[in-house]
Design a protein around this motif. Structure first.
Motif, PDB file in Angstrom:
ATOM      1  N   SER A 144       1.048  -1.361   0.287  1.00 48.76           N
ATOM      2  CA  SER A 144       0.120  -0.065  -0.396  1.00 48.76           C
ATOM      3  C   SER A 144       1.106   0.922  -0.135  1.00 48.76           C
ATOM      4  O   SER A 144       1.678   1.731   1.120  1.00 48.76           O
ATOM      5  CB  SER A 144      -1.474   0.085   1.405  1.00 48.76           C
ATOM      6  OG  SER A 144      -1.447   1.079   1.404  1.00 48.76           O
ATOM      7  N   ALA A 145       1.067   1.690  -1.159  1.00 44.33           N
ATOM      8  CA  ALA A 145       1.607   3.218  -1.291  1.00 44.33           C
ATOM      9  C   ALA A 145       3.181   2.773  -1.043  1.00 44.33           C
ATOM     10  O   ALA A 145       3.262   1.722  -1.646  1.00 44.33           O
ATOM     11  CB  ALA A 145       1.406   4.392  -0.645  1.00 44.33           C
ATOM     12  N   ASP A 146       3.872   3.812  -0.234  1.00 40.31           N
ATOM     13  CA  ASP A 146       5.589   3.468   0.648  1.00 40.31           C
ATOM     14  C   ASP A 146       5.875   2.211   1.615  1.00 40.31           C
ATOM     15  O   ASP A 146       6.553   2.249   2.109  1.00 40.31           O
ATOM     16  CB  ASP A 146       5.799   5.197   0.899  1.00 40.31           C
ATOM     17  CG  ASP A 146       6.271   5.449  -0.433  1.00 40.31           C
ATOM     18  OD1 ASP A 146       6.802   5.085  -1.111  1.00 40.31           O
ATOM     19  OD2 ASP A 146       6.621   6.669  -0.579  1.00 40.31           O
ATOM     20  N   VAL A 147       4.036   1.182   1.540  1.00 41.08           N
ATOM     21  CA  VAL A 147       4.551   0.441   3.254  1.00 41.08           C
ATOM     22  C   VAL A 147       4.225  -1.311   2.016  1.00 41.08           C
ATOM     23  O   VAL A 147       3.236  -1.794   1.377  1.00 41.08           O
ATOM     24  CB  VAL A 147       3.928   0.482   4.063  1.00 41.08           C
ATOM     25  CG1 VAL A 147       3.954  -0.869   4.699  1.00 41.08           C
ATOM     26  CG2 VAL A 147       4.200   1.796   4.980  1.00 41.08           C
ATOM     27  N   MET A 148       5.380  -1.840   2.374  1.00 33.15           N
ATOM     28  CA  MET A 148       5.497  -3.434   2.017  1.00 33.15           C
ATOM     29  C   MET A 148       5.251  -4.289   3.412  1.00 33.15           C
ATOM     30  O   MET A 148       5.842  -4.409   3.558  1.00 33.15           O
ATOM     31  CB  MET A 148       6.222  -3.912   0.587  1.00 33.15           C
ATOM     32  CG  MET A 148       6.188  -5.312   0.260  1.00 33.15           C
ATOM     33  SD  MET A 148       7.258  -5.767  -0.337  1.00 33.15           S
ATOM     34  CE  MET A 148       6.397  -5.137  -1.693  1.00 33.15           C
ATOM     35  N   TYR A 149       3.412  -4.706   3.435  1.00 35.31           N
ATOM     36  CA  TYR A 149       3.883  -5.918   4.365  1.00 35.31           C
ATOM     37  C   TYR A 149       4.202  -6.812   4.428  1.00 35.31           C
ATOM     38  O   TYR A 149       3.795  -8.192   2.491  1.00 35.31           O
ATOM     39  CB  TYR A 149       1.989  -6.534   4.989  1.00 35.31           C
ATOM     40  CG  TYR A 149       1.728  -4.804   5.630  1.00 35.31           C
ATOM     41  CD1 TYR A 149       2.268  -4.466   7.178  1.00 35.31           C
ATOM     42  CD2 TYR A 149       0.817  -3.850   4.828  1.00 35.31           C
ATOM     43  CE1 TYR A 149       1.438  -3.477   7.526  1.00 35.31           C
ATOM     44  CE2 TYR A 149       0.134  -2.609   5.047  1.00 35.31           C
ATOM     45  CZ  TYR A 149       0.483  -1.804   6.575  1.00 35.31           C
ATOM     46  OH  TYR A 149       0.069  -1.342   7.500  1.00 35.31           O
ATOM     47  N   ILE A 150       5.031  -7.829   4.507  1.00 33.94           N
ATOM     48  CA  ILE A 150       5.072  -8.947   3.990  1.00 33.94           C
ATOM     49  C   ILE A 150       5.457 -10.137   5.490  1.00 33.94           C
ATOM     50  O   ILE A 150       6.221 -10.306   6.645  1.00 33.94           O
ATOM     51  CB  ILE A 150       6.670  -8.755   3.550  1.00 33.94           C
ATOM     52  CG1 ILE A 150       7.923  -9.983   3.345  1.00 33.94           C
ATOM     53  CG2 ILE A 150       7.906  -8.360   5.357  1.00 33.94           C
ATOM     54  CD1 ILE A 150       8.631  -9.425   2.175  1.00 33.94           C
ATOM     55  N   VAL A 151       4.977 -11.605   4.970  1.00 35.37           N
ATOM     56  CA  VAL A 151       4.752 -12.628   6.098  1.00 35.37           C
ATOM     57  C   VAL A 151       6.017 -13.929   5.700  1.00 35.37           C
ATOM     58  O   VAL A 151       6.145 -14.183   4.975  1.00 35.37           O
ATOM     59  CB  VAL A 151       3.950 -13.008   6.265  1.00 35.37           C
ATOM     60  CG1 VAL A 151       2.892 -11.270   7.005  1.00 35.37           C
ATOM     61  CG2 VAL A 151       3.339 -13.654   4.975  1.00 35.37           C
ATOM     62  N   SER A 152       6.245 -14.345   6.827  1.00 34.57           N
ATOM     63  CA  SER A 152       6.724 -15.470   6.769  1.00 34.57           C
ATOM     64  C   SER A 152       6.717 -16.805   7.445  1.00 34.57           C
ATOM     65  O   SER A 152       6.517 -16.006   8.687  1.00 34.57           O
ATOM     66  CB  SER A 152       8.055 -15.712   6.421  1.00 34.57           C
ATOM     67  OG  SER A 152       9.101 -16.557   7.202  1.00 34.57           O
ATOM     68  N   PRO A 153       6.058 -17.519   7.192  1.00 32.33           N
ATOM     69  CA  PRO A 153       5.418 -18.288   8.594  1.00 32.33           C
ATOM     70  C   PRO A 153       6.661 -18.451   9.974  1.00 32.33           C
ATOM     71  O   PRO A 153       6.522 -18.988  11.085  1.00 32.33           O
ATOM     72  CB  PRO A 153       5.703 -19.674   8.039  1.00 32.33           C
ATOM     73  CG  PRO A 153       6.367 -20.138   7.026  1.00 32.33           C
ATOM     74  CD  PRO A 153       6.659 -18.867   6.383  1.00 32.33           C
ATOM     75  N   ALA A 154       7.666 -18.186   9.826  1.00 34.97           N
ATOM     76  CA  ALA A 154       8.908 -18.535  10.520  1.00 34.97           C
ATOM     77  C   ALA A 154       9.346 -16.941  11.619  1.00 34.97           C
ATOM     78  O   ALA A 154       9.676 -16.974  12.423  1.00 34.97           O
ATOM     79  CB  ALA A 154      10.472 -18.967   9.612  1.00 34.97           C
ATOM     80  N   HIS A 155       8.582 -15.847  11.101  1.00 36.94           N
ATOM     81  CA  HIS A 155       9.062 -14.675  11.656  1.00 36.94           C
ATOM     82  C   HIS A 155       7.608 -14.016  11.841  1.00 36.94           C
ATOM     83  O   HIS A 155       6.724 -14.423  10.717  1.00 36.94           O
ATOM     84  CB  HIS A 155      10.069 -13.794  11.038  1.00 36.94           C
ATOM     85  CG  HIS A 155      10.857 -14.822  10.594  1.00 36.94           C
ATOM     86  ND1 HIS A 155      12.297 -14.613  12.056  1.00 36.94           N
ATOM     87  CD2 HIS A 155      11.474 -15.367   9.393  1.00 36.94           C
ATOM     88  CE1 HIS A 155      13.429 -15.284  11.245  1.00 36.94           C
ATOM     89  NE2 HIS A 155      13.107 -15.691   9.666  1.00 36.94           N
ATOM     90  N   ALA A 156       7.666 -13.280  12.917  1.00 31.25           N
ATOM     91  CA  ALA A 156       6.347 -12.423  13.232  1.00 31.25           C
ATOM     92  C   ALA A 156       6.886 -11.360  11.432  1.00 31.25           C
ATOM     93  O   ALA A 156       7.324 -11.190  11.000  1.00 31.25           O
ATOM     94  CB  ALA A 156       7.187 -11.583  14.052  1.00 31.25           C
ATOM     95  N   PRO A 157       5.051 -11.024  11.213  1.00 33.54           N
ATOM     96  CA  PRO A 157       4.786 -10.245  10.423  1.00 33.54           C
ATOM     97  C   PRO A 157       6.019  -8.959  10.042  1.00 33.54           C
ATOM     98  O   PRO A 157       5.921  -8.548  11.662  1.00 33.54           O
ATOM     99  CB  PRO A 157       3.751  -9.568  10.157  1.00 33.54           C
ATOM    100  CG  PRO A 157       2.717 -10.789  11.047  1.00 33.54           C
ATOM    101  CD  PRO A 157       3.728 -11.038  12.097  1.00 33.54           C
ATOM    102  N   ARG A 158       6.446  -8.443   9.018  1.00 33.91           N
ATOM    103  CA  ARG A 158       7.298  -7.078   8.877  1.00 33.91           C
ATOM    104  C   ARG A 158       6.485  -6.518   7.855  1.00 33.91           C
ATOM    105  O   ARG A 158       5.615  -6.063   7.326  1.00 33.91           O
ATOM    106  CB  ARG A 158       8.959  -7.658   8.373  1.00 33.91           C
ATOM    107  CG  ARG A 158       9.268  -8.703   9.662  1.00 33.91           C
ATOM    108  CD  ARG A 158       9.598  -7.934  10.874  1.00 33.91           C
ATOM    109  NE  ARG A 158      10.780  -7.938  11.546  1.00 33.91           N
ATOM    110  CZ  ARG A 158      10.889  -9.236  12.730  1.00 33.91           C
ATOM    111  NH1 ARG A 158       8.974 -10.042  12.566  1.00 33.91           N
ATOM    112  NH2 ARG A 158      11.603  -9.959  13.126  1.00 33.91           N
ATOM    113  N   LYS A 159       6.529  -4.941   7.610  1.00 36.19           N
ATOM    114  CA  LYS A 159       6.700  -4.320   6.818  1.00 36.19           C
ATOM    115  C   LYS A 159       8.370  -4.071   6.402  1.00 36.19           C
ATOM    116  O   LYS A 159       9.112  -3.039   6.935  1.00 36.19           O
ATOM    117  CB  LYS A 159       5.761  -2.966   7.196  1.00 36.19           C
ATOM    118  CG  LYS A 159       5.743  -2.651   8.453  1.00 36.19           C
ATOM    119  CD  LYS A 159       4.978  -1.392   8.699  1.00 36.19           C
ATOM    120  CE  LYS A 159       5.222  -0.372   9.919  1.00 36.19           C
ATOM    121  NZ  LYS A 159       4.314   0.182  10.823  1.00 36.19           N
ATOM    122  N   ILE A 160       8.114  -3.116   5.354  1.00 34.97           N
ATOM    123  CA  ILE A 160       9.186  -2.594   4.355  1.00 34.97           C
ATOM    124  C   ILE A 160       8.502  -1.532   4.253  1.00 34.97           C
ATOM    125  O   ILE A 160       8.166  -1.246   3.253  1.00 34.97           O
ATOM    126  CB  ILE A 160      10.015  -3.242   3.297  1.00 34.97           C
ATOM    127  CG1 ILE A 160      10.581  -4.891   3.939  1.00 34.97           C
ATOM    128  CG2 ILE A 160      10.741  -2.782   2.777  1.00 34.97           C
ATOM    129  CD1 ILE A 160      10.477  -5.359   2.648  1.00 34.97           C
TER     130      ILE A 160
END
Length: 688
Positions: free
Chosen positions: A124-140
């Motif tokens: 969404s705009a300048d924020v990318m949400y990214i997930v992995s089953p081995a880690h808590a959710p992050r955003k770039i």
């Protein structure tokens, strides 16, 4: 013996499976090919040589895999993110993004090399949400061209709860205890904070104008209003009693509405095993799905508040939603995609999630409906127009998920059925859609091969083609560019016996008009400027034999030594890189005869006309061992100048005898363009 001229004026059927060799009755046989190597087909029929790959730079770790992820804010602000072992780097405009001091932009990440394949993302705009089953959710987050950050998500309200809540009784002495909490509401986003710490007040058993309770709290800076909730029994349940625009409110006997309670904190992603593996947007909500503990569950944020998973007691329509697919077996969710409904691909089938009877999605209105039972691979789908393409669970079949009036629901047709050999030996690892200029879906296979298909649903075009290079492909992505979508690749090549991983970008598609943009070498570089007799900066191809195009001339191949090659003469425009071969071979010819089919009869092609557009330098023959070079230079061409590009028919005499196949092979192995519009063959058919 009979002789006839046969015409193939379209190749958009793509490369067909060897199992199609006898299907002369199939509509795509007549415009299909038995081989399309390093060629692509246009939706309207012609076949052209693919552009070369421009070298952008090396990956951080040559001994570890990396993955490219697209980050597109707009057409002129698009990036390819190189995600590797515990790091992320940024690429744009054919090179790596650097800071003012010249150092590369690089950000630490929690994802190891083993996590990369399982990353899912949405933006969404300048924020990318990214997930992995081995880690808590992050955003770039992109704060500037050279300022990128990776942060964890802090789930909850972005509005700070009120502090300093106090209450005092006015009037009659207290005989009853009242309890209050206050929340702050952002007037711009309507997001509500968690409730303040409660305050308890002893006051009259019946409150009125004279016997009242006065509340006050600290007011922070910002555009807020406040909601007051009241509890007057031992249940500890609070109900809404009023609003305030400042830091005070007076209770003169308001009755709580227990159907409207304050928000409650909720974060389902607190420990390993609970982290989601899929993320997507839908109806202004950020949706997560499929943790290891709950593989069939979907969690959504509050409407409009992407990082707020709070709910109220009782539930409100804009609260976060939690819903689990009720299926006959446990099938993990692999992907989600927003359309009119939320499309969901699971291991066992494809579903839609929506509100009941067309209502917006809410905690009180959520429904799942299964559409097909093909099963999905763990690869994000691609949207092309109104059609969704996804990879089936086996990883070797591409299906189009689209609404069908015939079944009043979604159907999933097979796009690989006539070219199943393309993915027969290896599964699809990654794919990307290059919408402009030619609507091509590119697929990287597990074995490092690159296959693709031109897709135009409205014209019923699904034409597959294969591509190779001196190395293997490991990751791809596409991002918008000013001249069309850009295809970025990570390619593993062997340089002097050592594996090297490079970031490369597919050059612009050749549109004719001149040789300046005729870039048909891989891992290549271009020099343009004052004439010079050597090409430097080729350390990434040390020891490799390279193809060279100088001022439109095909230069003899050279071996890179000391990062350079010496030219026979000075040139002002030089393309240097690894050569590649482009092949086109049509299906076995078929002509209707008075006594039946030409299949099985001995045949001979005595002459071939190749209709070309803006092309130069190719070979033609019945197979790879009997190729003849097509002559393009004419007596009228000026000496000492490059041969101009040719458009028209070239006649090639064939050195071929009689055989049941009567094969044709058109090859381009020079660093020059080639577009084939049609093949016209003079075919002699034997009596038996």
């Amino acid at each position: 013996m009979s002789s006839v001229n046969i015409l193939q004026s379209s190749f958009n059927g793509g490369e067909l499976s060897p199992l199609m060799d006898a299907r002369v009755d199939q509509s795509r046989y007549g415009n299909g090919c038995s081989l399309l190597r390093n060629m692509f087909v246009h939706p309207h029929g012609p076949a052209s040589r693919r552009p070369g790959l421009r070298y952008a730079g090396g990956c951080k770790y040559h001994e570890r895999r990396a993955r490219l992820i697209p980050f597109a804010f707009s057409v002129d602000q698009s990036y390819a993110l190189e995600c590797g072992h515990l790091y992320m780097r940024v690429w744009k405009d054919g090179g790596q993004v650097v800071r003012e001091d010249g150092t590369p932009v690089e950000v630490a990440t929690p994802w190891t090399e083993e996590d990369l394949e399982g990353l899912k993302f949405c933006q969404s705009a300048d924020v990318m949400y990214i997930v992995s089953p081995a880690h808590a959710p992050r955003k770039i987050m992109r704060h500037a061209h050279d300022d990128w950050r990776v942060a964890g998500l802090v789930f909850g309200s972005g509005v700070i709860k009120p502090a300093g809540l106090a209450g005092k009784a006015v009037g009659a002495s207290g005989t009853r205890e009242y309890s209050y909490v206050v929340t702050a509401v952002n007037k711009d986003t309507e997001e509500e904070s968690l409730p303040s710490e409660p305050v308890r007040v002893q006051a009259a058993s019946s409150l009125n104008v004279d016997d009242r309770i006065e509340l006050s709290w600290d007011v922070p800076e910002g555009n807020y209003e406040y909601r007051i909730y009241k509890c007057w029994n031992d249940s500890e349940s609070y109900g809404f009693v009023g609003r305030a625009s400042s830091g005070s409110w007076v209770d003169r006997g308001a009755t709580p509405d227990f159907d409207d309670g304050p928000p409650e904190i909720r974060n389902p992603f607190t420990e390993e095993g609970s982290y989601p593996s899929v993320v997507q947007f839908f109806q202004q909500r950020l949706c997560f799905a499929s943790s290891r503990q709950k593989p069939q569950t979907v969690w959504t944020s509050q409407s409009g508040n992407y990082e707020n998973l709070n709910v109220s007691n009782p539930l409100r329509a804009d609260d976060a939603v939690t819903a689990t697919i009720a299926a006959d077996r446990v099938n993990a969710i692999r992907w989600m995609l927003p359309t009119k409904e939320l499309l969901i691909g699971t291991v066992g089938g494809e579903w839609i999630m929506s509100g009941v009877n067309g209502e917006p999605l809410s905690p009180m209105s959520v429904a799942f409906q299964r559409q097909t039972v093909r099963g999905s691979a763990d690869i994000m789908p691609i949207v092309i127009g109104s059609t969704v393409l996804f990879v089936q669970r086996c990883g070797k079949v591409v299906r189009e998920f689209r609404y069908s009036l015939d079944v009043d629901g979604y159907d999933a047709g097979d796009l690989t059925v006539l070219s199943e050999h393309m993915t027969r030996d290896s599964m699809v690892r990654e794919w990307a859609y290059q919408q402009s200029p030619h609507s091509i879906v590119w697929c990287v296979l597990e074995n490092g091969a690159l296959v693709a298909f031109t897709y135009e649903r409205e014209h019923k075009v699904v034409g597959w083609h294969r591509h190779d290079t001196d190395g293997v492909f490991e990751s791809i992505c596409t991002i918008p560019g000013l001249g069309g979508d850009e295809l970025w690749c990570i390619v593993r090549r062997e340089i002097e016996g050592v594996p090297r991983r490079y970031v490369e970008r597919l050059a612009s598609y050749f549109a004719g008009g001149g040789m300046r943009d005729a870039f048909f070498v891989d891992s290549g570089l271009t020099y343009e400027g004052a004439p010079q007799d050597e090409m430097v900066g080729l350390e990434h191809l040390e020891g490799k034999t390279v193809s060279i195009l100088t001022d439109g001339w095909v230069h003899p191949d050279r071996v890179v030594t000391g990062g350079r090659v010496v030219l026979d003469r000075a040139a002002s425009l030089v393309h240097v890189g690894l050569g590649f071969v482009s092949d086109l071979s049509p299906m076995k010819p078929e002509v209707p005869l008075r006594d039946g089919t030409a299949q099985g009869r001995t045949k001979r092609i005595s002459r071939l006309w190749v209709r070309l557009h803006e092309s130069l330098g190719l070979k033609v023959g019945p197979d790879a061992s009997r190729l003849r070079e097509v002559v393009f230079r004419k007596g009228s061409d000026a000496l000492g100048q490059a041969i101009p590009l040719f458009t028209g028919d070239k006649v090639a005499e064939f050195d071929a005898g009689y055989s049941p196949d009567a094969g044709i092979l058109v090859r381009q192995d020079y660093p020059l363009p080639m577009t084939v519009l049609a093949l016209i063959a003079q075919l002699e058919v034997g009596d038996r």
